[in-house]
Design a protein around this motif. Sequence first.
Motif, PDB file in Angstrom:
ATOM      1  N   THR A 115      58.348  39.023  51.384  1.00  0.00           N
ATOM      2  CA  THR A 115      57.318  40.021  50.828  1.00  0.00           C
ATOM      3  C   THR A 115      57.710  40.485  49.473  1.00  0.00           C
ATOM      4  OG1 THR A 115      57.571  40.869  53.152  1.00  0.00           O
ATOM      5  CG2 THR A 115      56.680  42.451  51.188  1.00  0.00           C
ATOM      6  N   LEU A 116      59.018  40.506  48.988  1.00  0.00           N
ATOM      7  CA  LEU A 116      59.406  40.707  47.689  1.00  0.00           C
ATOM      8  C   LEU A 116      58.798  39.818  46.824  1.00  0.00           C
ATOM      9  CD1 LEU A 116      62.862  41.990  47.767  1.00  0.00           C
ATOM     10  CD2 LEU A 116      60.773  43.385  48.044  1.00  0.00           C
ATOM     11  N   ARG A 117      58.858  38.302  47.399  1.00  0.00           N
ATOM     12  CA  ARG A 117      58.370  37.325  46.291  1.00  0.00           C
ATOM     13  C   ARG A 117      56.842  37.371  46.390  1.00  0.00           C
ATOM     14  NH1 ARG A 117      60.963  31.937  48.091  1.00  0.00           N
ATOM     15  NH2 ARG A 117      62.835  33.264  47.145  1.00  0.00           N
ATOM     16  N   LEU A 130      65.769  39.373  57.444  1.00  0.00           N
ATOM     17  CA  LEU A 130      66.107  39.421  55.872  1.00  0.00           C
ATOM     18  C   LEU A 130      65.058  38.258  55.260  1.00  0.00           C
ATOM     19  CD1 LEU A 130      67.976  40.222  53.603  1.00  0.00           C
ATOM     20  CD2 LEU A 130      69.538  38.168  53.898  1.00  0.00           C
ATOM     21  N   GLU A 131      65.022  37.189  55.644  1.00  0.00           N
ATOM     22  CA  GLU A 131      63.849  36.300  55.241  1.00  0.00           C
ATOM     23  C   GLU A 131      62.589  36.921  55.053  1.00  0.00           C
ATOM     24  OE1 GLU A 131      66.121  32.476  56.998  1.00  0.00           O
ATOM     25  OE2 GLU A 131      64.569  33.164  58.268  1.00  0.00           O
ATOM     26  N   ASN A 181      67.903  38.273  44.355  1.00  0.00           N
ATOM     27  CA  ASN A 181      69.234  37.735  44.765  1.00  0.00           C
ATOM     28  C   ASN A 181      69.745  38.130  46.087  1.00  0.00           C
ATOM     29  OD1 ASN A 181      72.107  38.262  45.023  1.00  0.00           O
ATOM     30  ND2 ASN A 181      72.342  37.380  42.719  1.00  0.00           N
ATOM     31  N   ARG A 182      70.300  37.228  46.721  1.00  0.00           N
ATOM     32  CA  ARG A 182      70.428  37.668  47.969  1.00  0.00           C
ATOM     33  C   ARG A 182      71.248  38.693  48.476  1.00  0.00           C
ATOM     34  NH1 ARG A 182      69.462  34.169  52.903  1.00  0.00           N
ATOM     35  NH2 ARG A 182      70.302  35.074  54.819  1.00  0.00           N
ATOM     36  N   GLY A 183      72.346  38.527  47.655  1.00  0.00           N
ATOM     37  CA  GLY A 183      73.583  39.274  47.919  1.00  0.00           C
ATOM     38  C   GLY A 183      73.271  40.845  47.480  1.00  0.00           C
ATOM     39  N   ARG A 184      72.445  40.891  46.250  1.00  0.00           N
ATOM     40  CA  ARG A 184      72.217  42.372  45.703  1.00  0.00           C
ATOM     41  C   ARG A 184      71.237  43.067  46.516  1.00  0.00           C
ATOM     42  NH1 ARG A 184      69.687  42.086  40.450  1.00  0.00           N
ATOM     43  NH2 ARG A 184      71.470  41.697  38.972  1.00  0.00           N
ATOM     44  N   LEU A 185      70.141  42.028  47.046  1.00  0.00           N
ATOM     45  CA  LEU A 185      69.247  42.693  47.856  1.00  0.00           C
ATOM     46  C   LEU A 185      69.925  43.114  49.082  1.00  0.00           C
ATOM     47  CD1 LEU A 185      66.255  43.029  48.782  1.00  0.00           C
ATOM     48  CD2 LEU A 185      66.427  40.701  49.952  1.00  0.00           C
TER      49      LEU A 185
END
Lengths: 330, 503
Positions: free
Chosen positions: B104-106, B98-99, B113-117
């Motif tokens: 990569t997204l960053r 996940l990290e 947003n972690r939850g949405r991701l």
Amino acid sequence: MLAFRPSLRPLVGVTIGLIAGFALAVILGSISPAGFKGMASSLVWVYTSPAPLIFTLTLLGPIACAAVGLTLAYRARFITIGSEGQILLGSIVTLWLIEYSDLNLHPTIAIPTSIVLGGFTGAFLGFVVGLLRVYVNANEILVSLMLNYVILYILNHLASGPWRVGAFAITRSVGEEYRLGPLAIVVTTVSLTLLCWVLLTRSKFGLAIKVYGRAPKVAETYGLNSKTIVLAVAMLSGFTSGVGGVLMMLGFQHNLSPMSVSPGYGYMGVLVSWLSANNPLVALLASWFFSSILVLGRSLQASGLPIGYVLAIQSIIVLSVMIARRLTSR
Amino acid sequence: MNTFLSIRDVRVVYPGGVIANDDVSLDIRRGEVLALLGENGAGKTTLIRVVAGLVKPVKGELVLDGVRFKPSSYRDALRNGIYMVPQMPQFFDGLTVLEDIMLTLRLAGRSINRGRLEARIADLEGLLGFKVNLSSHCWSLSIGEKQRVELLKALLLDSKMLMLDEPTTHMTPHEFNSFKGLLRGLAGEGRSVVFVTHKVYEALSVADRVAVMRKGRIVGVFQAGEVSEDILVKYMFGENGYHRVFTLKNYKEPVHVKGEPVLEVLDLWVKGPYGQIAVKGVSMIVRKGEVVGVAGITGNGQRELFEAIIGLRKPIKGRVVLNGEDVTGRDPAYRIRKGVAVIPEERVGWGLASGLTVVENIAFSLIPVNSSIGRFIVDWRKAREVAEEVVAMIDVKVHDLSATIDSLSGGNMQRLMIARELYKKPILIVAMNPTGGLDLQTSKIVRGMVVGSSKASAVLVISEDLEELLEISDRIYVMSNGVVKGVFEKPFNADYIIRAMVG
């Protein structure tokens, strides 16, 4: 970008380091025109007069002994910095054997015995670090650094307590007849260098070291025992550093006191080993260079430069060589 | 049709003067799957690396959506909607999956947003038809799993163009079928997909168009429906190479006589890297003179089985018997002395030590067998002779035995490593994915080496390439979830085997 021949890279780095060091001195205001003149004449003096040349060879002993042993350890990616403590321990046992034991050995016996004893106590310290790395996966950098302090405080205790003579924290000095001249130091140092070089480039063990250092998984898969390799290089580098301590005691230190002891010959060995790309023969040469800078520093103290400045120059040189290597390796 | 990216006269020269791309021009259209077909070293990877901003051409330009595009870094490409999945995906080993995804997204400039991701990932997983364990650490992922995460990342970024470098190397035929559907679906949504491969039938079954590369040039671009396999192979290899490939086809001599059992694995239980039980009661026999295959989808315990057989991993239960002797408690050195040859999955870093010379890389493997190269001191002249013999076993020109191993191509490294192991005249050869990432021709040669060695030895091949196992094996064990799901004898029925693999 830096299209130098590989063999020239370290020299380029050294030059850049010297220039940077000089710039540092100018910025700090340590060098006045008069001081600069003094520096130039010191420089000529150090590399031409017999006295400083001989002194350079004397100081070379502990630096080179530590460095050549460390080349083996670093090739195996065993990043110990325990040489400092091993050098101190080697000098402590030498002083004990000659001055504080009741053995009263004749020099012809005492000197070889102290070399063996110093070597093995150094190896023992290395063994402890290696053991902790192999069996509890303790980081060898931290463990060896801590052990350096342990030995340093043992030394302080001895010099200010049980071994003290007179009002100051200083021990007895080894007698004249036990002291080593530059020739004996150079012979011992060169022998250890050759030993390490043969081990590294000619022996099966050296090949195993290189494979393990480059690719531990390859070593394990093809039956090269990683525990044996790590323990062996830990002990070998400890041994040579311990001998370096003997050479320090019998060559120029002669006694122990918390004040006068080692400006970090073991740490210099670490720097030299990196500087030489872990090649024992180059390390010997680089040790001589570092040693000559030390001598230069001592003479510069007369023109007002602190010894700390010399140590800073050494570090800057190593840094610039490492940067030069990085920039040119791709 | 409308062009998304246009490559014009791109020329790439590597240090040393190798021309990797020789004035390449190619249009990539919206909504198509374009296969980039060619053997190893044809320049396919270089070309997509140019598009991804990882290699700078000395000449030529890219036009993206009608605008001149000069990617100066991978980040540039990412931000322009171009996503490349390398053959060996690179991850940050210390991070969780996940990290790593968030990183990569960053990099691509997305706020997250972690939850949405996590919710979005769950959606995509449903769409893609596979699951990814987000909390596991990246170092523990197999190459196949890494590739899945890469696909996930590309979709999370809503990339307009996907470039996949040999993505099917670690897929079963069954996986390939669903993967094919996935790529078609992506193209259907209007994305461009560039599919790099050296497998002709894959190119034909997935792509709308096939661009064939040879020696740094595009030698032909075809509509997939209008060209035959035969013609594509001819374009890939040129006339001469074409004949070489097809005469190699029938090299296998059938082995009828069953010899003594050399390797017996008895009720073996092995723990994996997290402490999970990865191998659950596996038993198998490999006899002298036969090639035994272990098939299965990546991550079903094959790696742990491999490591237990060669002595790198201690089993928690069961036995490994070599030539009648129980070697379960013995270290790799002992097993090597007894005649085990090891061909690991990764060439560099597991089979060969990068930075050391060719001679050193051959000599070190002879240390435990205690042979001719000296007792304590290495006789380098002798070691050189051995190295020359090993090199002579393969049809590879190694100009300088004192050059580092890194100067060889992947295929040559693989052949050298196998030759080194065969030189020891082993009684047992344990190989894992021996042709992973190699082109058609080199794979054939490597398979030939493996099969050829079974005359004198017992051979165990653990492979993700089912076709390869069907071709070379006398018997196939299928592993799934740490268990042997089936044992198949010749003649094989691929359907049954695939069912066992996924069952």
